[in-house]
Scaffold this active site. Sequence first.
Site, PDB file in Angstrom:
ATOM      1  N   ASP A 147       3.000  -4.529   7.946  1.00  0.00           N
ATOM      2  CA  ASP A 147       1.886  -3.587   7.892  1.00  0.00           C
ATOM      3  C   ASP A 147       0.923  -4.662   8.223  1.00  0.00           C
ATOM      4  O   ASP A 147       0.188  -5.439   7.177  1.00  0.00           O
ATOM      5  CB  ASP A 147       1.868  -3.137   6.403  1.00  0.00           C
ATOM      6  CG  ASP A 147       0.493  -2.355   5.940  1.00  0.00           C
ATOM      7  OD1 ASP A 147      -0.455  -2.606   6.838  1.00  0.00           O
ATOM      8  OD2 ASP A 147       0.449  -1.725   4.873  1.00  0.00           O
ATOM      9  N   LYS A 190     -10.412  -0.492  10.711  1.00  0.00           N
ATOM     10  CA  LYS A 190     -10.774  -1.608   9.813  1.00  0.00           C
ATOM     11  C   LYS A 190     -10.879  -2.979  10.704  1.00  0.00           C
ATOM     12  O   LYS A 190     -11.172  -4.126  10.147  1.00  0.00           O
ATOM     13  CB  LYS A 190      -9.387  -1.909   8.901  1.00  0.00           C
ATOM     14  CG  LYS A 190      -9.040  -0.860   8.102  1.00  0.00           C
ATOM     15  CD  LYS A 190      -7.886  -1.210   7.117  1.00  0.00           C
ATOM     16  CE  LYS A 190      -7.305  -0.136   6.272  1.00  0.00           C
ATOM     17  NZ  LYS A 190      -8.154   0.410   5.471  1.00  0.00           N
ATOM     18  N   HIS A 231       0.918  -1.059   0.031  1.00  0.00           N
ATOM     19  CA  HIS A 231      -0.055   0.102  -0.129  1.00  0.00           C
ATOM     20  C   HIS A 231       0.812   1.291  -0.060  1.00  0.00           C
ATOM     21  O   HIS A 231       1.971   1.114   0.504  1.00  0.00           O
ATOM     22  CB  HIS A 231      -0.836  -0.135   1.234  1.00  0.00           C
ATOM     23  CG  HIS A 231      -1.853   1.054   1.487  1.00  0.00           C
ATOM     24  ND1 HIS A 231      -1.550   2.328   1.718  1.00  0.00           N
ATOM     25  CD2 HIS A 231      -3.143   0.982   1.210  1.00  0.00           C
ATOM     26  CE1 HIS A 231      -2.646   2.864   1.861  1.00  0.00           C
ATOM     27  NE2 HIS A 231      -3.771   2.209   1.455  1.00  0.00           N
ATOM     28  N   GLN A 244      -4.295  -5.236   7.158  1.00  0.00           N
ATOM     29  CA  GLN A 244      -5.351  -6.113   6.567  1.00  0.00           C
ATOM     30  C   GLN A 244      -5.492  -7.519   7.561  1.00  0.00           C
ATOM     31  O   GLN A 244      -6.213  -8.306   7.063  1.00  0.00           O
ATOM     32  CB  GLN A 244      -5.225  -6.342   5.055  1.00  0.00           C
ATOM     33  CG  GLN A 244      -5.392  -4.927   4.441  1.00  0.00           C
ATOM     34  CD  GLN A 244      -6.972  -4.433   4.651  1.00  0.00           C
ATOM     35  OE1 GLN A 244      -7.831  -5.069   5.144  1.00  0.00           O
ATOM     36  NE2 GLN A 244      -7.088  -2.946   4.075  1.00  0.00           N
ATOM     37  N   CYS A 259      -4.967   2.639  -3.444  1.00  0.00           N
ATOM     38  CA  CYS A 259      -3.793   2.970  -3.121  1.00  0.00           C
ATOM     39  C   CYS A 259      -2.354   2.016  -3.301  1.00  0.00           C
ATOM     40  O   CYS A 259      -1.572   1.862  -2.142  1.00  0.00           O
ATOM     41  CB  CYS A 259      -3.806   3.221  -1.697  1.00  0.00           C
ATOM     42  SG  CYS A 259      -5.083   4.682  -1.266  1.00  0.00           S
TER      43      CYS A 259
HETATM   44  N1  C6P Z   1      -6.289   0.674   2.923  1.00  0.00           N
HETATM   45  C1  C6P Z   1      -8.028   0.251   1.221  1.00  0.00           C
HETATM   46  O1  C6P Z   1      -9.230   0.551   0.697  1.00  0.00           O
HETATM   47  P1  C6P Z   1      -4.864   3.864   7.064  1.00  0.00           P
HETATM   48  O2  C6P Z   1      -5.628   4.513   5.943  1.00  0.00           O
HETATM   49  O3  C6P Z   1      -3.670   4.414   7.472  1.00  0.00           O
HETATM   50  O4  C6P Z   1      -5.840   3.296   8.010  1.00  0.00           O
HETATM   51  O5  C6P Z   1      -4.515   2.601   6.293  1.00  0.00           O
HETATM   52  C2  C6P Z   1      -3.589   2.448   5.446  1.00  0.00           C
HETATM   53  C3  C6P Z   1      -3.332   1.025   4.662  1.00  0.00           C
HETATM   54  C4  C6P Z   1      -2.177   0.434   4.907  1.00  0.00           C
HETATM   55  N2  C6P Z   1      -1.616  -0.730   4.523  1.00  0.00           N
HETATM   56  C5  C6P Z   1      -2.906  -1.575   3.859  1.00  0.00           C
HETATM   57  C6  C6P Z   1      -2.346  -2.937   3.426  1.00  0.00           C
HETATM   58  C7  C6P Z   1      -4.142  -0.924   3.659  1.00  0.00           C
HETATM   59  O6  C6P Z   1      -5.059  -1.702   3.196  1.00  0.00           O
HETATM   60  C8  C6P Z   1      -4.079   0.337   4.095  1.00  0.00           C
HETATM   61  C9  C6P Z   1      -5.755   0.835   3.819  1.00  0.00           C
HETATM   62  C10 C6P Z   1      -7.702   0.928   2.372  1.00  0.00           C
HETATM   63  O7  C6P Z   1      -7.451  -0.664   0.690  1.00  0.00           O
HETATM   64  C11 C6P Z   1      -7.786   2.479   2.482  1.00  0.00           C
HETATM   65  S1  C6P Z   1      -6.602   2.901   1.020  1.00  0.00           S
END
Ligand code: C6P
Length: 417
Positions: free
Chosen positions: A209, A235, A132, A212, A374
Site C-alpha cells: 500500500d 495524495k 488502513h 503514503q 481509517c
Molecule cells: N488515507 C488519511 O487521512 P484512498 O482513499 O483510496 O485514496 O486512500 C486510502 C488509503 C490507503 N492506505 C493508506 C495508508 C492511506 O493513508 C489511505 C488514505 C487518508 O489517512 C484518508 S482516510
Amino acid sequence: MPTAPNSLRRLDAARIRRDFPILDRQAHPGVPLVYLDSTATSQKPLVVIEAMDRYHRVSNANIHRGIHVLAEEATSLYEAAREKTARFISAPSARQVIFTRNTTESINLVAYSWGRANLQSGDVIILTEMEHHSNLVPWQILAAERNIRLEFIPVTSEGLLDLQVYRDLLKLEPKLVGFTHMSNVLGTITPAAEIIRLAHQAGAVTLVDGAQSVPHFPVDVKELDIDFLAFSSHKMCGPTGIGVLYGRKSLLEAMPPFMGGGDMIKTVHLRSFVPNEIPYKFEAGTPAIAEAVGMGAAVDYLVTTGMELIAHHEYEIVAYALERLEEIPGVRIFGPTAEHRGGIVSFTLSGIHPHDISQILDAEGIAIRAGHHCAQPLHEKFKIPATARASFYLYNTMEEVDHLANSLYKVLKVFGN
Ligand code: C6P
C-alpha cells in the site's frame, strides 16, 4: 528511506508555496491558512490545475475510440500520463500501470481478481496491525467468503513492525503478504525491501500500500521487487478520482478481469467475450481522462522538484515537529523517531478530545485531522479512540510547525491545563 541528511541542496519551501494557489487563502477572515492535512489529501499546484483546464478547453474527447483529432489528442495525453507514472515508480513497462479510482480500488482489484483466482479455503494472508481499512476490509471480505486465515504482523510500542513475529508467521506459508509502506497514523516507514525479500523466500506474493510512500519519497518497484503497488493521485499533488495499481506482468496477465464493459475486451459475442491485453483488461468503461492528465502533470511537478529533496525536507520538518511537540505538557506522540518516519505526527493531549484540539486549531487557521484516520484496529491496539494528526508535505515550513506548537499551548489554556 528518505532520511540521509543532505546539507548541499535544500528544497525552497517558500518558493514552492507560490506554486499552490490555495495556500494564499485565509482560513477565516484575517487568519492565514496553515494546511497540515496532506495525508488526507495534498494541495494541487497551478500546473496541475492548468493541465486539466487546458485538456477540457482544447482536447476533450473519449479515448481509444474515435479517429478524429480530439480523440487522438485525448488518447495520447492519457497514455502519456501512464508512461510518466510508470517512469516515476521505475516500472519495467507502462502496460503494468493500471489506472483505477484510488488506492482503495487498486487493492480491491487485487482482492477480487487475483485473490479469487488464487486463494482457497485454509490459505493464509499476512497483513499488519497498522493497515488502513482499505488494506484490511477487502481481505476480510475475501477471508469470510473463502475461509481464509488472516494473520497480522504486530506493531511494537515504538510503532515499528515486529519482524521476528513476521519471520515466524512466514512458516505458515502465506499466499500473500500485504502491508503499508508508510503508516498514515504513526508515520512509520516500513522496511519494504526486507519484508518483500522474506515474503518471496516463503513463496508469497506481495502487495504494497503505497498511498503514503509514493507521494513522499522515491519508490522503485524493480529495486524493491514489488508484485503489486497501490497508490492515489490526490495524495501526490494530483486530482482526486484517479489512482494506480502497478503489477508484475506475469501476475496481471494471468488475472481475470475485475469489471466487465467497454474497452476491457478484444471481442464480444452474445454469450462470450475475449478480454483485452493489460492494462486495458482492467480499465472497463470511460476512464478518468482529465484526471489522468492532471496526474501526469503532478508527476512532472514532483520529478522536477526532486523526490529526494521532498523526502529530506519532510524529514527535517518532522524531526523539528517532534522536538516542539514533545515539550508540550500532557502530550503523547505515537510512532517512531524521525529516522523511521515520514511527515506525520499523531498525538493526544491528556484529557482533551482530539476533535476539540482540531476545532481550536481551526480557529487559528490550522487544518489537521482528528479521529481514527481509517485505522481503527491500530487505535484499538493503543487503547485510544482517536488521535490528532498533523501531516506535512513539500510546501510546509518550520514556521508552520512553530504556529502549531504555539497554538497547542493555547489549547491547553482553553482547557485550563
Ligand atoms: N488515507 C488519511 O487521512 P484512498 O482513499 O483510496 O485514496 O486512500 C486510502 C488509503 C490507503 N492506505 C493508506 C495508508 C492511506 O493513508 C489511505 C488514505 C487518508 O489517512 C484518508 S482516510
